[in-house]
Design an enzyme around this catalytic site. Sequence first.
Site, PDB file in Angstrom:
ATOM      1  N   ASP A 136      68.167  28.676  27.931  1.00 13.77           N
ATOM      2  CA  ASP A 136      68.408  27.154  28.085  1.00 13.77           C
ATOM      3  C   ASP A 136      69.529  26.771  27.333  1.00 13.77           C
ATOM      4  O   ASP A 136      69.721  25.754  26.633  1.00 13.77           O
ATOM      5  CB  ASP A 136      67.158  26.428  27.402  1.00 13.77           C
ATOM      6  N   HIS A 189      61.150  26.971  29.341  1.00 13.42           N
ATOM      7  CA  HIS A 189      61.499  26.469  27.885  1.00 13.42           C
ATOM      8  C   HIS A 189      60.173  25.864  27.444  1.00 13.42           C
ATOM      9  O   HIS A 189      59.895  25.077  26.937  1.00 13.42           O
ATOM     10  CB  HIS A 189      62.614  25.596  27.707  1.00 13.42           C
ATOM     11  N   ASN A 202      71.735  21.209  37.452  1.00  9.44           N
ATOM     12  CA  ASN A 202      71.884  19.677  36.804  1.00  9.44           C
ATOM     13  C   ASN A 202      73.361  19.190  36.387  1.00  9.44           C
ATOM     14  O   ASN A 202      73.686  18.649  35.180  1.00  9.44           O
ATOM     15  CB  ASN A 202      70.973  19.321  35.870  1.00  9.44           C
ATOM     16  N   HIS A 227      60.739  21.730  34.543  1.00 11.93           N
ATOM     17  CA  HIS A 227      61.177  21.551  33.466  1.00 11.93           C
ATOM     18  C   HIS A 227      59.654  20.359  32.954  1.00 11.93           C
ATOM     19  O   HIS A 227      59.352  19.447  33.595  1.00 11.93           O
ATOM     20  CB  HIS A 227      62.210  20.333  33.316  1.00 11.93           C
ATOM     21  N   ALA A 277      71.046  15.638  24.615  1.00 11.95           N
ATOM     22  CA  ALA A 277      70.096  16.662  24.285  1.00 11.95           C
ATOM     23  C   ALA A 277      70.430  18.108  24.727  1.00 11.95           C
ATOM     24  O   ALA A 277      70.999  18.144  25.901  1.00 11.95           O
ATOM     25  CB  ALA A 277      68.736  16.361  24.863  1.00 11.95           C
TER      26      ALA A 277
HETATM   27  C1  NCD Z   1      69.721  20.507  29.071  1.00 13.57           C
HETATM   28  C2  NCD Z   1      70.973  20.121  29.386  1.00 13.57           C
HETATM   29  O1  NCD Z   1      71.614  19.617  28.547  1.00 13.57           O
HETATM   30  O2  NCD Z   1      71.266  20.220  30.412  1.00 13.57           O
HETATM   31  N1  NCD Z   1      69.332  19.853  27.971  1.00 13.57           N
HETATM   32  C3  NCD Z   1      68.448  20.458  27.076  1.00 13.57           C
HETATM   33  O3  NCD Z   1      68.251  19.680  25.875  1.00 13.57           O
HETATM   34  N2  NCD Z   1      67.713  21.604  27.109  1.00 13.57           N
HETATM   35  C4  NCD Z   1      68.551  20.093  30.049  1.00 13.57           C
HETATM   36  C5  NCD Z   1      67.340  20.802  30.072  1.00 13.57           C
HETATM   37  O4  NCD Z   1      67.187  22.024  30.107  1.00 13.57           O
HETATM   38  O5  NCD Z   1      66.547  20.034  29.460  1.00 13.57           O
HETATM   39 ZN    ZN Z   2      67.720  23.853  30.631  1.00 13.00          ZN
END
Ligand code: NCD
Ligand code: ZN
Length: 365
Positions: free
Chosen positions: A265, A192, A59, A154, A281
Amino acid sequence: MSLDRMFDSAAGAAAKTQGDCITIRRPDDWHVHLRDGDMLRSVLPFTAAQFARGIIMPNLVPPVTTPEMAAAYRARIVAALPEGSDFQPLMTCYLTDTTSPDAIERGYAEGIWVAAKLYPAGATTNAHHGVTSIIGIAPVLERMERIGMKLLIHGEATDPSVDIFDREAVFMETELLPLLVRHPGLKVVVEHATTAETLDIVRANAVRAAATITPHHLVINRTSIFQGGLRPHLYCLPVAKRECHRLALRAAATSGEACFFIGTDTAPHPRRNKERECCAAGAFVGASALQCYVQVFDEEGVLDRFEAFASLNGARFYGLEANSGTITLQRRPSHVPQAVPIDGDEVVVFRGGEILPWSIAEVRA
Ligand code: NCD
Ligand code: ZN
């Protein structure tokens, strides 16, 4: 004792516990965000110091959607590795509504990527190019099923009217279960996992389904995010759930069941993007992951099962050999750095500034 568990203890012959030390085969991180550019250079050494291999999340901006982009990203990661590191990035493809089955197969056949990541459109950081209809990408999933390529999910519903704490549960019922029926040969990793119900769904489909479990979801619950005030560095997606779910995650991770394995993660964001009106996030757990995980196994009194979760189960699910080297962790307090500098800013470390009871003592290639 379940069959899975017996198999794990047999396969975990490399594990040795001696006094305050545990030596296991080198672990892998089956879910890691390494980012790019300056951020990549700053965070990669931490992951490479802890893990032998990593499943690299796609991503980026723009997302990694073609074999060429994945090969170029892999080259940038390798170029950013600290001298002497043998860390191996395993690449993934970011699925969109327009991903072509032929491109998926080509990247897989050429050994460029090992899996594809399904982000429901808008579900998380940089997921706006994700998939708007899972049924709509059926030809891609059929191809993956045929060639044995894993689907990493996800698992959160994106309907804004669904309560954020229910998004994983709703996704599992409305999307994952039907997908498992529509594609019976497709191997999936629920990334996750954060709820007890998700863990049960994975267990019930364990031959072809697995789940990664993060260190932070083993340590914090949803109340932690609001302890004494709002704590942006504990905000990640899926958001941490109630205490009963955290306990279910700890039980699953430490059970020895082959369908559960490490996926940190680790998702670094600069402090300025966490401490602002709308916080990004993601938690940066890459610098303290193994210390957190091993502490959980120690607290649960099952250090003998750590190697299965850390170093064997994931490799087996992906059809790879376990690593031949070892890592030794020691029950000796270690100080977690508060933050890691990046180009004019810094990334706050999960549990940064704390003293954790375990340290990494030695890594042997
Ligand atoms: C991840 C990110 O920042 O790329 N963020 C997260 O809160 N885990 C994306 C993801 O794995 O949801
Ligand atoms: Zn992630």
